[in-house]
Design a protein around this motif. Structure first.
Motif, PDB file in Angstrom:
ATOM      1  N   LYS A  67       4.192  -2.457   0.013  1.00 49.05           N
ATOM      2  CA  LYS A  67       5.106  -2.181   1.123  1.00 49.05           C
ATOM      3  C   LYS A  67       5.823  -0.837   0.897  1.00 49.05           C
ATOM      4  CE  LYS A  67       8.834  -4.616   3.594  1.00 49.05           C
ATOM      5  NZ  LYS A  67       9.924  -3.678   3.468  1.00 49.05           N
ATOM      6  N   PRO A  81       0.670   3.912  10.360  1.00 45.95           N
ATOM      7  CA  PRO A  81       1.291   4.116  11.673  1.00 45.95           C
ATOM      8  C   PRO A  81       2.681   3.497  11.809  1.00 45.95           C
ATOM      9  CG  PRO A  81      -1.018   3.593  11.935  1.00 45.95           C
ATOM     10  CD  PRO A  81      -0.732   3.440  10.473  1.00 45.95           C
ATOM     11  N   SER A  82       2.956   2.412  11.097  1.00 47.05           N
ATOM     12  CA  SER A  82       4.274   1.774  11.267  1.00 47.05           C
ATOM     13  C   SER A  82       5.365   2.395  10.395  1.00 47.05           C
ATOM     14  CB  SER A  82       4.172   0.271  10.992  1.00 47.05           C
ATOM     15  OG  SER A  82       3.745   0.082   9.662  1.00 47.05           O
ATOM     16  N   THR A  83       5.003   3.237   9.452  1.00 45.86           N
ATOM     17  CA  THR A  83       6.017   3.827   8.561  1.00 45.86           C
ATOM     18  C   THR A  83       6.052   5.354   8.619  1.00 45.86           C
ATOM     19  OG1 THR A  83       4.406   3.684   6.760  1.00 45.86           O
ATOM     20  CG2 THR A  83       6.014   1.900   6.910  1.00 45.86           C
ATOM     21  N   ASP A 143       6.851   7.462  10.907  1.00 47.04           N
ATOM     22  CA  ASP A 143       8.018   8.096  11.527  1.00 47.04           C
ATOM     23  C   ASP A 143       9.077   8.433  10.491  1.00 47.04           C
ATOM     24  OD1 ASP A 143       7.135   8.221  14.099  1.00 47.04           O
ATOM     25  OD2 ASP A 143       7.969   6.272  14.685  1.00 47.04           O
ATOM     26  N   ALA A 163      -4.106   1.691   5.234  1.00 45.91           N
ATOM     27  CA  ALA A 163      -3.986   1.845   6.698  1.00 45.91           C
ATOM     28  C   ALA A 163      -5.156   2.635   7.280  1.00 45.91           C
ATOM     29  CB  ALA A 163      -2.664   2.524   7.052  1.00 45.91           C
ATOM     30  N   GLN A 176      -3.065   9.602  14.612  1.00 47.89           N
ATOM     31  CA  GLN A 176      -1.678   9.139  14.853  1.00 47.89           C
ATOM     32  C   GLN A 176      -0.736   9.712  13.789  1.00 47.89           C
ATOM     33  OE1 GLN A 176      -2.013   4.891  14.653  1.00 47.89           O
ATOM     34  NE2 GLN A 176      -2.676   4.646  16.763  1.00 47.89           N
ATOM     35  N   LYS A 201       2.481  12.463  14.513  1.00 46.37           N
ATOM     36  CA  LYS A 201       3.888  12.245  14.158  1.00 46.37           C
ATOM     37  C   LYS A 201       4.413  13.349  13.239  1.00 46.37           C
ATOM     38  CE  LYS A 201       4.486   8.249  16.217  1.00 46.37           C
ATOM     39  NZ  LYS A 201       5.396   8.063  17.346  1.00 46.37           N
TER      40      LYS A 201
END
Ligand SMILES: O=C(CO)[C@@H](O)[C@H](O)COP(=O)(O)O
Ligand SMILES: [Fe+2]
Length: 235
Positions: free
Chosen positions: A158, A187-189, A191, A206, A219, A223
């Motif tokens: 994580k 993609p979820s982290t 940013d 990922a 992606q 970002k």
């Protein structure tokens, strides 16, 4: 075969480097080709010695074999104790960037010098528990700083968002430094990492385990490019 991307560092542009740790290591050459064909800028190769981290991967013979099949820029993430003893072997194997950990040697300056003398670019990495100011004395001498966003040793962990202040502190001081993040980035982290100022993005699970690695790489790049543009406008 020499690496084609020897001059890749130094511009602080967005670069996406998939980690092959969780790829099919029995088909390393085709995995490397697949990831580069999907738009990766470089390959992040995790070397673990079973001492510095509680896991083992591969050493320079494997890197040398892979180099016969790939022109990619090889970013060697050296999770090894006594990194000095690996410099020559990795250089001869065709490594481009040799990134060792500040925690792994008593002579960080000497190790930086030896990597440069060997003709490779040099990065220094820091584990999650290491404060960022430990690397400040070396930043001017290196090509890249790696901020670990997981405890090194395994893929698929994580993302540690509480590492972002380290990235911010480095970016605040060094506007054009190549800053790499590694561990749980996807993609979820992305940013958080991009907004903090990271421009070299390692992404293992990922990307490698995605049904559409090209899309994931796109992606991540989108970002980071967006964050770089925003930061440039604010300057
Ligand atoms: O260095 C390491 C782990 O020690 C990394 O390079 C990871 O292997 C990246 O994989 P994900 O966390 O993205 O799955
Ligand atoms: Fe890594």
């Amino acid at each position: 075969m020499a690496g084609a991307g020897g001059g890749m560092l130094g511009s602080c542009s967005c670069k996406i480097g998939p980690s092959i740790l969780n790829a099919d290591l029995s088909n390393l050459a085709s995995e490397a080709r697949r990831l580069m064909d999907c738009g990766a800028d470089y390959l992040h190769l995790d070397v673990m010695d079973g001492h510095f981290v509680p896991n083992m991967t591969f050493g320079h013979p494997v890197v040398k074999s892979l180099r016969q099949h790939s022109d990619a820029f090889f970013d060697m993430h050296m999770m090894v104790a006594g990194p000095e003893q690996w410099i020559e072997g990795m250089r001869d194997a065709g490594a481009n960037l040799f990134t060792f950990h500040v925690e792994a040697t008593d002579d960080v300056k000497g190790c930086i010098r030896k990597v440069k003398e060997a003709g490779m670019q040099v990065g220094i990495g820091l584990k999650p528990k290491t404060p960022v100011d430990v690397v400040f004395p070396y930043v001017e001498d290196v090509d890249m700083v790696l901020v670990m966003t997981v405890e090194p040793g395994f893929g698929g962990q994580k993302f540690m968002a509480d590492m972002m202040p380290k990235v911010q502190a480095l970016r605040a001081k060094y506007k054009s430094l190549d800053i790499e993040v590694d561990g749980g980035v996807g993609p979820s982290t992305i940013d958080l990492a991009a907004e903090a100022g990271a421009n070299m993005i390692v992404s293992g699970t990922a990307v490698v385990r995605s049904d559409n690695p090209r899309e994931v790489i796109g992606q991540l790049r989108g970002k980071v490019d967006e964050a770089i543009q925003k930061a440039n406008l604010e300057r």
